[in-house]
Write a protein that holds these residues in place. Structure first.
Motif, PDB file in Angstrom:
ATOM      1  N   GLU A 114     -22.950   9.114  -9.839  1.00 51.85           N
ATOM      2  CA  GLU A 114     -22.656   7.954  -8.988  1.00 51.85           C
ATOM      3  C   GLU A 114     -23.264   8.127  -7.597  1.00 51.85           C
ATOM      4  OE1 GLU A 114     -18.486   6.248 -10.905  1.00 51.85           O
ATOM      5  OE2 GLU A 114     -18.451   7.257  -8.970  1.00 51.85           O
ATOM      6  N   ALA A 115     -23.292   9.375  -7.104  1.00 54.55           N
ATOM      7  CA  ALA A 115     -23.865   9.626  -5.784  1.00 54.55           C
ATOM      8  C   ALA A 115     -25.364   9.317  -5.766  1.00 54.55           C
ATOM      9  CB  ALA A 115     -23.629  11.079  -5.379  1.00 54.55           C
ATOM     10  N   LEU A 120     -23.758   2.395  -9.912  1.00 55.40           N
ATOM     11  CA  LEU A 120     -22.736   2.939 -10.807  1.00 55.40           C
ATOM     12  C   LEU A 120     -21.510   3.467 -10.052  1.00 55.40           C
ATOM     13  CD1 LEU A 120     -24.950   4.891 -13.383  1.00 55.40           C
ATOM     14  CD2 LEU A 120     -23.790   2.698 -13.723  1.00 55.40           C
ATOM     15  N   GLU A 121     -21.515   3.316  -8.721  1.00 57.45           N
ATOM     16  CA  GLU A 121     -20.421   3.858  -7.913  1.00 57.45           C
ATOM     17  C   GLU A 121     -19.080   3.225  -8.315  1.00 57.45           C
ATOM     18  OE1 GLU A 121     -19.160   4.480  -3.217  1.00 57.45           O
ATOM     19  OE2 GLU A 121     -21.105   3.594  -3.731  1.00 57.45           O
ATOM     20  N   GLY A 122     -18.108   4.085  -8.612  1.00 54.17           N
ATOM     21  CA  GLY A 122     -16.782   3.615  -9.018  1.00 54.17           C
ATOM     22  C   GLY A 122     -16.717   3.104 -10.439  1.00 54.17           C
ATOM     23  N   ILE A 123     -17.817   3.223 -11.189  1.00 58.07           N
ATOM     24  CA  ILE A 123     -17.901   2.664 -12.538  1.00 58.07           C
ATOM     25  C   ILE A 123     -17.608   3.707 -13.614  1.00 58.07           C
ATOM     26  CG2 ILE A 123     -19.452   1.597 -14.218  1.00 58.07           C
ATOM     27  CD1 ILE A 123     -18.566  -0.238 -11.913  1.00 58.07           C
ATOM     28  N   LEU A 124     -18.137   4.893 -13.461  1.00 56.97           N
ATOM     29  CA  LEU A 124     -18.024   5.904 -14.514  1.00 56.97           C
ATOM     30  C   LEU A 124     -16.594   6.451 -14.602  1.00 56.97           C
ATOM     31  CD1 LEU A 124     -21.365   7.879 -14.000  1.00 56.97           C
ATOM     32  CD2 LEU A 124     -20.916   5.861 -15.393  1.00 56.97           C
ATOM     33  N   ALA A 246     -20.422  -2.882 -19.003  1.00 56.50           N
ATOM     34  CA  ALA A 246     -21.753  -3.507 -18.943  1.00 56.50           C
ATOM     35  C   ALA A 246     -22.709  -2.662 -18.117  1.00 56.50           C
ATOM     36  CB  ALA A 246     -21.638  -4.917 -18.355  1.00 56.50           C
ATOM     37  N   LYS A 247     -22.239  -2.154 -16.980  1.00 57.99           N
ATOM     38  CA  LYS A 247     -23.119  -1.339 -16.135  1.00 57.99           C
ATOM     39  C   LYS A 247     -23.481  -0.030 -16.831  1.00 57.99           C
ATOM     40  CE  LYS A 247     -21.825  -3.255 -11.651  1.00 57.99           C
ATOM     41  NZ  LYS A 247     -21.385  -2.980 -10.268  1.00 57.99           N
TER      42      LYS A 247
END
Length: 536
Positions: A114-115, A120-124, A246-247
């Motif tokens: 994510e970094a 994708l930040e906050g998604i995984l 989705a992401k």
């Protein structure tokens, strides 16, 4: 890997992972996101290792030092891969000794990715501490077998899609409020019919992103192009969990796209009105309790034919909002394909007036009636609609009607789909209509050099030419549609008399009729009171 090997691997991995869950206290919903996160990690490293060779070959040599510079994220992006830090690699996680905290290590791997990738930040998923240590280590081993480590190409993308489908069949997907995971057969039908091979592709109810993924397969296999060079992807999704899926799905497949979490009824976040080359969707059916007084809705330029208001000024069903949105997003040659409740082709009152206006634009190209049991968790008939603002002049006042309720392969007692011949045959019918060429020509990926070997087509079209076939298809004119009171139900046109249509969504239609009757009774009582109040 050939398709048979991939299918065997999909089944083997799913069975192993599902057995682990069955022996734990986790529900399918609790298990889904962390499992798919591991699929992403494994795939990300596989793709990273594949790209590494190509990237290092292309790195420039510094003339002063005589050495190549270090590879960076941009280099890997050019090779269609994610840049993976050492402690985010799957091999690193799989080799952790028993004493190490594997849950913390996986959570950290997700944070490292994510970094590097803000989208994708906050998604995984980062909830692996909720897993039993042994379960988590066993699960990591499932995706560390040699067959998995050596998998290349889009194998993991297909595994991801397969797992999404299996979770949906277990009820772990979005199934309430009229929302259903779109089965691959219907996604393939939409993609094959509209052929989204360039420009802006939009799905305003994108769910887990399946429409975009199948579009990528189509472009890579049929057009032999890089998907990110051919199209620009935009998606909108209401549910937070679906947005995350989705992401992840786009990342798994190397598709660059913009997915926004928003309510498409009251938002147009991408501002794509009149700009889309292709629109694809499986929106939630028959949504009620829509705020008809919402200011955005009242001023929405996506509703040229107005909102489908009841006599009380409310909106009791969102189907004809969706349809106008899809139509309005298209540019002057744009095409759309979308799944819709069966009741929409015959809906009355304000919806009928909007349907008439849509028909009169000449942009409705095709309606396909689909049988029960295509959706995994509900026995739900539906129709697939197709718009085309670039129809030929000869077709402007015509609509291709296909009644495919008897066209299916029985996968199990509760699931139907299209086999390859059926999907290829339906696509050939559509291509023949669009091109005004009676003879069937192969034009899609995976099609045979000649369609003469397609048994389904040979059965229905022995001369290998399009003709109206009773019970299957008919090219309906605007005059014929007017005679049918602007109904778009294919069964009315293809010439089959059905006394009781078991595939028709009677429950929804009866609810609509009761609502309409109640509105008429209220209006009649109001008129009676006005009449009786007049003094003679």
């Amino acid at each position: 890997m050939n398709q048979t090997t991939i299918k065997q691997l999909e089944t083997e991995l799913w069975d192993a992972a599902d057995d682990l869950r069955a022996n734990s206290k986790l529900t399918a919903a609790e298990y889904k996101d962390p499992l798919l996160g591991l699929v992403l990690l494994r795939f990300a490293q596989n793709r990273f290792e594949d790209a590494k060779i190509e990237v290092e070959k292309k790195l420039p040599i510094n003339p002063r030092t005589g050495k190549k510079r270090e590879a960076n994220k941009g280099d890997y992006a050019g090779a269609g891969a994610m840049f993976i830090a050492e402690k985010a690699k799957y091999d690193y996680l799989a080799s952790l000794p028993e004493g190490e905290n594997i849950a913390e290590a996986i959570n950290n791997a997700m944070k490292l990715i994510e970094a590097e990738y803000p989208d994708l930040e906050g998604i995984l998923p980062k909830s692996y501490q909720e897993f039993d240590d042994k379960l988590l280590r066993d699960l990591v081993r499932v995706f560390n077998k040699d067959a998995v480590k050596n998998a290349t190409g889009d194998v993991f993308g297909r595994i991801y899609e397969f797992f999404l489908m299996k979770f949906s069949m277990q009820g772990a997907g979005a199934q309430e409020g009229g929302e259903f995971f779109t089965p691959p057969s219907l996604v393939n039908l939409i993609v094959n019919f509209i052929q989204p091979n360039h420009g802006i592709v939009h799905d305003p109810a994108c769910g887990s992103g399946g429409m975009f993924v199948q579009t990528a397969h189509f472009i890579e296999d049929q057009e032999h192009k890089n998907v990110n060079e051919a199209i620009t992807v935009y998606g909108t999704e209401l549910k937070s969990n679906n947005t995350r899926l989705a992401k992840m799905n786009l990342a798994i497949h190397g598709i660059e796209g913009k997915i926004i979490e928003a309510n498409s009824f009251y938002n147009n976040p991408h501002h794509l009105t009149g700009k889309c080359d292709f629109v694809m969707a499986n929106p939630p059916f028959n949504v009620d309790k829509i705020d008809a007084k919402n200011k955005f809705l009242a001023d929405d330029d996506r509703l040229p034919f107005g909102a489908p208001l009841t006599g009380k000024g409310t909106i009791s069903n969102g189907n004809y909002l969706w349809m106008q949105y899809f139509h309005s997003y298209l540019n002057e040659t744009g095409r759309a394909g979308f799944v819709m409740a069966s009741s929409a082709t015959d809906a009355g009152n304000a919806e009928k007036l909007i349907r008439q206006k849509l028909i009169e634009t000449g942009d409705i190209e095709c309606i396909v009636a689909i049988s029960n049991n295509f959706f995994y968790t509900r026995s739900l008939p539906c129709h697939v609609w197709f718009f085309n603002k670039g129809k030929t002049k000869a077709n402007k006042d015509k609509v291709l009607m296909i009644d495919a309720r008897n066209v299916y392969r029985k996968v199990s007692t509760t699931i139907n789909d299209f086999n390859d011949d059926q999907l290829e045959g339906l696509t050939a019918i559509m291509n023949s209509f669009r091109s005004n060429e009676p003879s069937f020509q192969p034009s899609l990926r995976g099609t045979k050099q000649s369609l003469e070997n397609n048994e389904w087509l040979k059965t229905h079209f022995p001369e290998n030419n399009y003709q109206d076939v009773e019970g299957l298809c008919k090219i309906a004119t605007l005059e014929e549609i007017k005679e049918q009171d602007y109904s778009l139900t294919p069964g009315r046109y293809v010439g089959v008399k059905i006394d009781i249509d078991m595939d028709f969504d009677y429950k929804t239609r009866m609810t609509e009729i009761h609502t309409e009757l109640a509105q008429l009774n209220t209006e009649a009582n109001s008129l009676m009171e006005q009449i009786q109040s007049v003094k003679l």
